[in-house]
Design a protein around this motif. Structure first.
Motif, PDB file in Angstrom:
ATOM      1  N   SER A 100       0.896  -1.238  -0.075  1.00  0.00           N
ATOM      2  CA  SER A 100      -0.116   0.066  -0.068  1.00  0.00           C
ATOM      3  C   SER A 100       0.802   1.310   0.052  1.00  0.00           C
ATOM      4  O   SER A 100       2.135   1.108   0.086  1.00  0.00           O
ATOM      5  CB  SER A 100      -0.857   0.203   1.440  1.00  0.00           C
ATOM      6  N   LYS A 149      -4.490   8.522   7.222  1.00  0.00           N
ATOM      7  CA  LYS A 149      -6.002   8.416   7.504  1.00  0.00           C
ATOM      8  C   LYS A 149      -6.327   8.997   8.766  1.00  0.00           C
ATOM      9  O   LYS A 149      -7.379   9.814   8.877  1.00  0.00           O
ATOM     10  CB  LYS A 149      -6.629   7.208   7.115  1.00  0.00           C
ATOM     11  N   THR A 177      -1.801   8.525   1.716  1.00  0.00           N
ATOM     12  CA  THR A 177      -1.672   6.996   2.103  1.00  0.00           C
ATOM     13  C   THR A 177      -2.455   6.907   3.465  1.00  0.00           C
ATOM     14  O   THR A 177      -2.906   7.446   3.905  1.00  0.00           O
ATOM     15  CB  THR A 177      -0.355   6.481   2.621  1.00  0.00           C
ATOM     16  N   PRO A 178      -2.716   5.362   3.330  1.00  0.00           N
ATOM     17  CA  PRO A 178      -3.465   4.929   4.498  1.00  0.00           C
ATOM     18  C   PRO A 178      -2.920   5.419   5.822  1.00  0.00           C
ATOM     19  O   PRO A 178      -3.512   5.529   6.758  1.00  0.00           O
ATOM     20  CB  PRO A 178      -3.390   3.224   4.324  1.00  0.00           C
ATOM     21  N   ALA A 184      -0.416   4.787  13.083  1.00  0.00           N
ATOM     22  CA  ALA A 184      -0.628   3.688  12.156  1.00  0.00           C
ATOM     23  C   ALA A 184       0.744   2.646  12.463  1.00  0.00           C
ATOM     24  O   ALA A 184       1.777   2.870  11.896  1.00  0.00           O
ATOM     25  CB  ALA A 184      -0.208   4.218  10.742  1.00  0.00           C
TER      26      ALA A 184
END
Length: 268
Positions: free
Chosen positions: A15, A193, A189-190, A267
């Motif tokens: 990802s 988030k 990017t994730p 994250a």
């Protein structure tokens, strides 16, 4: 460096920036293996590449652990038949005040952002030496250039990674292995988030594809570093070097809003 035919391992490649780099490299004819921690995500990425006519090796492993690094390198080497480029991209972040952040989360950041790249690079050295035309790409962060409040440990780990790359580049000079350090700014990017900070707080986001394109251009040019953020980033970096007190004052005015916006940024 001519990328066509190069054998590449990208950690955290399922990802974000890692996936975007994989897409650019494959389009230029590289053979790529990716690692990631989530089996379903890794499988989906590999299937997507396969559907487009590209064979890609996926490895489900956590490079923050010794076992995960061993598995990642072993599977990738078997699939690729060697290694020419190692992209240390896997990373994690937990924002917030130092005294309010659990020790386990601080350690997790250090393990994945700093220890993992060092140890994986060390393990990959025999393969990289055998290549004769190899490269290590370390994905650091713009926070490694300008320390931001509420990111103290993340900044420490990424700055450590940057200096690791610089020192290793000089250590390996003339030995067929180059080292490039990338400094992405805010990237869509994730990983971002749960960060609610916007451009007014210094967190403008650019597409992962733009960051990846710049990194691959850096690989092709044998660049020392790739810094995102344009002239504004360059000016702030210069100010941080020449007048750090002025940067302190800028952050002082932003601190209340910034702390609230990043308090849930996690994250790991």
């Amino acid at each position: 460096m001519n990328i066509a035919g190069k054998r590449v391992l990208i950690t955290g490649g399922s990802s974000g920036i890692g996936l975007a780099v994989a897409q650019v490299l494959v389009a230029k004819g590289a053979k790529v293996a990716i690692s990631g921690r989530r089996p379903e995500v890794v499988a989906a990425v590999v299937d997507d590449f396969k559907a487009k006519g590209t064979i890609m090796q996926g490895v489900v492993a956590d490079v923050a652990t010794a076992q995960g690094r061993e598995a990642t390198l072993t599977v990738a080497m078997e699939a690729l038949g060697g290694l020419d480029i190692l992209v240390n991209n896997a990373g994690g972040v937990r924002a917030g005040r130092l005294e309010n952040t659990p020790e386990a989360e601080l350690q997790a950041m250090i393990d994945v952002d700093l220890v993992a790249p060092i140890m994986l690079t060390r393990a990959a050295m025999p393969a990289l030496r055998a290549s004769g035309d190899a490269m290590v790409v370390n994905v650091a962060s713009s926070i490694a250039l300008i320390g931001a409040p509420f990111y103290a440990t993340y900044a420490a780990a990424k700055a450590g990674l940057a200096r690791f790359g610089e020192a290793l580049r000089r250590e390996l000079k003339g030995e067929g292995i180059h080292v490039l350090t990338a400094y992405p700014g805010g990237t869509d990017t994730p990983m971002m988030k749960s960060n609610r900070a916007g451009p007014e707080l210094g967190f403008s986001l650019e597409p992962a594809s733009a960051v990846a394109a710049a990194i691959v251009e850096g690989i092709e040019a044998n660049a020392f570093e790739v810094i995102r953020g344009g002239e504004a980033r360059a000016q702030m970096t210069a100010l941080n070097r020449d007048n750090p007190a002025a940067v302190d004052e800028r952050f002082l005015g932003l601190k209340p809003a910034l702390e609230d916006a990043v308090k849930d940024h996690s994250a790991l």
